[in-house]
Scaffold this motif. Structure first.
Motif, mmCIF file in Angstrom:
data_model
loop_
_atom_site.group_PDB
_atom_site.id
_atom_site.type_symbol
_atom_site.label_atom_id
_atom_site.label_comp_id
_atom_site.label_asym_id
_atom_site.label_seq_id
_atom_site.Cartn_x
_atom_site.Cartn_y
_atom_site.Cartn_z
ATOM 1 N N LEU A 145 0.829 -1.205 0.000
ATOM 2 C CA LEU A 145 0.000 0.000 0.000
ATOM 3 C C LEU A 145 0.866 1.259 0.000
ATOM 4 O O LEU A 145 0.615 2.201 -0.768
ATOM 5 N N ILE A 146 1.881 1.293 0.887
ATOM 6 C CA ILE A 146 2.731 2.478 0.969
ATOM 7 C C ILE A 146 3.457 2.709 -0.356
ATOM 8 O O ILE A 146 3.480 3.828 -0.880
ATOM 9 N N ARG A 147 4.048 1.650 -0.911
ATOM 10 C CA ARG A 147 4.785 1.810 -2.161
ATOM 11 C C ARG A 147 3.854 2.247 -3.293
ATOM 12 O O ARG A 147 4.197 3.139 -4.091
ATOM 13 N N GLY A 148 2.670 1.666 -3.362
ATOM 14 C CA GLY A 148 1.726 2.054 -4.402
ATOM 15 C C GLY A 148 1.293 3.500 -4.278
ATOM 16 O O GLY A 148 1.162 4.213 -5.281
ATOM 17 N N THR A 149 1.080 3.946 -3.039
ATOM 18 C CA THR A 149 0.695 5.336 -2.798
ATOM 19 C C THR A 149 1.798 6.292 -3.243
ATOM 20 O O THR A 149 1.534 7.322 -3.879
ATOM 21 N N LEU A 150 3.027 5.962 -2.910
ATOM 22 C CA LEU A 150 4.162 6.811 -3.290
ATOM 23 C C LEU A 150 4.320 6.868 -4.809
ATOM 24 O O LEU A 150 4.629 7.930 -5.375
ATOM 25 N N ASP A 151 4.131 5.745 -5.475
ATOM 26 C CA ASP A 151 4.254 5.705 -6.934
ATOM 27 C C ASP A 151 3.206 6.594 -7.608
ATOM 28 O O ASP A 151 3.463 7.202 -8.652
ATOM 29 N N TRP B 206 12.204 -2.452 7.290
ATOM 30 C CA TRP B 206 12.288 -3.505 6.274
ATOM 31 C C TRP B 206 12.356 -2.905 4.875
ATOM 32 O O TRP B 206 13.097 -3.384 4.010
ATOM 33 N N ALA B 207 11.569 -1.849 4.642
ATOM 34 C CA ALA B 207 11.535 -1.221 3.319
ATOM 35 C C ALA B 207 12.883 -0.608 2.953
ATOM 36 O O ALA B 207 13.291 -0.638 1.791
ATOM 37 N N ARG B 208 13.559 -0.039 3.922
ATOM 38 C CA ARG B 208 14.868 0.555 3.652
ATOM 39 C C ARG B 208 15.853 -0.508 3.171
ATOM 40 O O ARG B 208 16.636 -0.268 2.250
ATOM 41 N N TYR B 209 15.821 -1.669 3.800
ATOM 42 C CA TYR B 209 16.719 -2.737 3.382
ATOM 43 C C TYR B 209 16.463 -3.116 1.926
ATOM 44 O O TYR B 209 17.404 -3.345 1.145
ATOM 45 N N ALA B 210 15.202 -3.190 1.563
ATOM 46 C CA ALA B 210 14.826 -3.650 0.225
ATOM 47 C C ALA B 210 14.729 -2.510 -0.791
ATOM 48 O O ALA B 210 14.301 -2.738 -1.929
ATOM 49 N N LEU C 27 12.648 -0.147 -0.983
ATOM 50 C CA LEU C 27 11.270 0.123 -1.383
ATOM 51 C C LEU C 27 10.936 1.600 -1.248
ATOM 52 O O LEU C 27 10.253 2.175 -2.090
ATOM 53 N N PHE C 28 11.365 2.194 -0.160
ATOM 54 C CA PHE C 28 11.187 3.631 0.059
ATOM 55 C C PHE C 28 12.065 4.047 1.228
ATOM 56 O O PHE C 28 12.686 3.207 1.893
ATOM 57 N N ASP C 29 12.108 5.351 1.476
ATOM 58 C CA ASP C 29 12.932 5.893 2.553
ATOM 59 C C ASP C 29 12.040 6.657 3.523
ATOM 60 O O ASP C 29 10.834 6.831 3.278
ATOM 61 N N TYR C 30 12.632 7.138 4.600
ATOM 62 C CA TYR C 30 11.879 7.856 5.631
ATOM 63 C C TYR C 30 12.734 8.993 6.176
ATOM 64 O O TYR C 30 13.913 8.795 6.483
ATOM 65 N N ASP C 31 12.141 10.189 6.251
ATOM 66 C CA ASP C 31 12.807 11.363 6.807
ATOM 67 C C ASP C 31 12.266 11.598 8.218
ATOM 68 O O ASP C 31 11.120 12.037 8.387
ATOM 69 N N ASP D 120 9.024 13.549 9.356
ATOM 70 C CA ASP D 120 8.092 12.433 9.521
ATOM 71 C C ASP D 120 7.367 12.137 8.204
ATOM 72 O O ASP D 120 6.158 11.975 8.163
ATOM 73 N N ARG D 121 8.171 12.056 7.129
ATOM 74 C CA ARG D 121 7.601 11.786 5.807
ATOM 75 C C ARG D 121 8.250 10.561 5.195
ATOM 76 O O ARG D 121 9.449 10.313 5.361
ATOM 77 N N ILE D 122 7.433 9.780 4.496
ATOM 78 C CA ILE D 122 7.894 8.618 3.753
ATOM 79 C C ILE D 122 8.045 9.039 2.292
ATOM 80 O O ILE D 122 7.169 9.718 1.748
ATOM 81 N N LEU D 123 9.140 8.631 1.653
ATOM 82 C CA LEU D 123 9.411 9.134 0.316
ATOM 83 C C LEU D 123 10.211 8.131 -0.512
ATOM 84 O O LEU D 123 10.903 7.260 0.020
ATOM 85 N N LEU D 124 10.099 8.275 -1.840
ATOM 86 C CA LEU D 124 10.883 7.451 -2.738
ATOM 87 C C LEU D 124 12.279 8.024 -2.943
ATOM 88 O O LEU D 124 13.227 7.290 -3.159
#
Length: 437
Positions: free
Chosen positions: A374-380, A415-419, A421-425, A429-433
Motif C-alpha cells: 500500500l505504501i509503495r503504491g501510494t508513493l508511486d 524492512w523497506a529501507r533494506y529492500a 522500497l522507500f525511505d523515511y525522513d 516524519d515523511r515517507i518518500l521514494l
C-alpha cells in the motif's frame, strides 16, 4: 475445584472506520478456578489483553456472558477482580504509598483500615523504604512492583496480569516472578484465590502457571488447554521442563504454512485493505538474515529443532519464535512440529549476493506484507513521491492499538529501507521514494 469466573461464548470486536467491526476474540469459553495460576499464551494480536479487560469488567463482550461464581457478573461482583495492564501507570504526583492508598478509596473503608492494609502489602511485597518515593524516582522494575502492590492492596480474589514482566530487565523480572510465586505458595497475598497471566512467552507460562490456554490469532481463539505437571519451584534447566516447553512449541507450529491474506480472500471480498494489516514484530532484517544463514550452515543444513537452535544461538525460545514466524510469513521458512525449515526461497536468498538478496526480499515483502504494498503504491501514484507517515499510522490504528500501530509502521519502514522500497525522513516524519527538493 470451585470456579470463580467463567466466560461463555464470548466474542469481542474493535470498531473501525465506516462502522465496521473487526473481531478480536471469537467464541471464547473458559473458566478461572480457585487455587490456580492460569496462563493465556499467544502472540501479539491474539486478543489476550481484550479478554483480561472483559474479565475485569472494564469492557463488555460484543456477544456472550461473563459469570462470577454461579451468577451473571455485575460491576459489584467484579470488584473482586484486580488487573495490571501493559500500560498501567502510577500517578506521577503521588508517592508510592499514596498511589496504593488511592486504589483503596473505592472500598469505602475507614482511613485507619486503609492505612493498615497498605502497610501490610507494602511489607509483603518488600517495598519498605520506597513508600515516600515518587514514580520518577523508581526503576522500571520497582514501578512494576509498585503496580503489583497497588493491585493487591485492593484485596482481590482474582489478579489479572497483562505481560507484567515485558518492560523490565531479565534479572529483575526473574526476581519479581520468584517473589510472586513464593508469596502465592505461602498464601501471603490476602484473599487472593487465583491469578491469570497473559503472556507471549511460553517458558514464562510454564515457570508460573498450573494450566495454560494457547491462543491463535486473527481473531483470537483457544486452540489447546494444557496442564503443567511440575511442582513449584520449577527449574527451567531441568530436562523434563525443557521437553515440556518444546512440546508446547510443537503445538503452536502445528499449522499449515502461512498463505498471504490477500491470496486467501477473493478480490471481490476485499473492501478495506486495513483488514489485511498484521501487527509486525520489532525485528530487524539483519536478525532474519542471520537466522537464515545459521539455519543453512552446519550443523543444521536447512532444518533445526527450535529449542536446540535456540541453545545453539544462545537465545531464548521466546525470542527465537517470532523470528521463525516472520520468516514463515515471508515464505523463507516453514514451522512444522517444533522445527524450522528453510524453504527453497530461503535457500536461494542465503546463497545470493547482496543485490540479489535485496531483490528477493523486495518481492517477498510486497507479496506478504499488504502495508508495504500500500505504501509503495501510494508513493508511486503521487507526483511528489512523498507522504506524511502519520497517514499510515492512523490507518493502522483502525485495526490495532496505537502502540502496535507505531511498532508496525516502524518495522515496515526498517524492512523497506533494506529492500530499497522507500525511505523515511525522521525530521519531517515523511515517507518518500527520493529526497524531496
Amino acid at each position: 475445584m470451585n470456579t470463580l469466573l467463567r466466560l461463555v461464548d464470548c466474542t469481542q470486536v474493535a470498531q473501525k472506520a465506516r462502522n465496521q467491526d473487526l473481531p478480536i476474540v471469537e467464541q471464547i469459553n473458559m473458566e478461572v478456578q480457585e487455587g490456580e495460576i492460569l496462563g493465556l499464551v499467544g502472540r501479539s494480536g491474539s486478543g489476550k489483553s481484550s479478554l483480561l479487560k472483559i474479565m475485569a469488567g472494564l469492557e463488555q463482550p460484543k456477544t456472550g456472558t461473563v459469570f462470577w461464581k454461579d451468577d451473571k457478573a455485575t460491576p459489584l461482583a467484579l470488584e473482586g477482580v484486580s488487573i495490571i495492564l501493559q500500560d498501567d501507570v502510577l500517578f506521577p504526583w503521588l508517592t508510592v504509598r499514596e498511589n496504593i492508598l488511592l486504589a483503596l478509596e473505592a472500598k469505602r473503608q475507614p482511613k485507619a483500615e486503609r492505612e493498615k492494609i497498605a502497610s501490610a502489602i507494602i511489607e509483603v511485597l518488600d517495598m519498605d523504604g520506597y513508600e515516600g518515593a515518587y514514580p520518577r524516582e523508581l526503576s522500571d522494575a520497582l514501578a512494576e512492583r509498585t503496580s503489583l502492590t497497588r493491585a493487591l492492596a485492593r484485596q482481590p480474589e482474582i489478579l489479572l496480569l497483562d505481560e507484567p514482566f515485558l518492560n523490565i530487565d531479565h534479572l529483575s523480572a526473574e526476581n519479581l516472578r520468584t517473589d510472586l510465586i513464593e508469596l502465592w505458595q505461602e498464601h501471603r497475598l490476602g484473599p487472593l484465590k487465583a491469578m491469570v497471566l497473559a503472556t507471549h512467552a511460553i517458558e514464562e507460562a510454564v515457570l508460573m502457571c498450573d494450566r495454560i490456554l494457547l491462543f491463535s490469532s486473527g481473531p483470537g481463539r483457544i486452540t489447546h488447554e494444557i496442564r503443567v505437571p511440575f511442582p513449584h519451584p520449577r527449574n527451567r534447566h531441568d530436562e523434563q521442563f525443557r521437553h515440556f516447553v518444546d512440546q508446547i512449541y510443537t503445538l503452536m507450529t502445528l499449522r499449515a504454512p502461512s498463505v498471504s491474506e490477500a491470496e486467501a480472500m477473493p478480490s471481490a471480498e476485499i473492501q478495506d485493505e486495513s483488514e489485511l494489516f498484521l501487527v509486525l514484530p520489532d525485528l530487524s532484517i539483519e536478525m532474519l538474515v542471520g537466522l537464515m544463514e545459521a539455519l543453512e550452515h552446519a550443523p543444521h543444513s536447512g532444518r533445526a529443532d527450535l529449542p536446540e537452535l535456540a541453545q545453539h544461538l544462545q537465545m531464548t525460545l521466546d525470542d527465537l519464535f517470532p523470528l521463525g514466524e516472520t520468516l514463515q510469513l515471508l515464505d523463507f521458512a516453514d514451522l512444522e512440529d517444533g522445527d524450522i525449515i528453510l524453504t527453497q526461497t530461503g535457500r536461494t536468498f542465503v546463497e545470493a549476493d547482496a543485490d540479489a538478496r535485496r531483490d528477493i526480499m523486495r518481492a517477498a515483502l510486497l507479496h506478504a506484507v499488504p502495508l508495504l504494498k500500500l505504501i509503495r503504491g501510494t508513493l508511486d501514484e503521487r507526483n511528489s513521491h512523498a507522504i506524511d507517515a502519520d497517514v499510515f499510522r492512523r490507518r493502522l490504528e483502525e485495526s490495532m492499538s496505537i502502540s502496535f500501530a507505531r511498532q508496525t509502521l516502524n518495522t515496515a519502514i526498517s524492512w523497506a529501507r533494506y529492500a530499497n522500497l522507500f525511505d523515511y525522513d525522521e525530521e519531517t516524519d515523511r515517507i518518500l521514494l527520493e529526497s524531496e527538493e
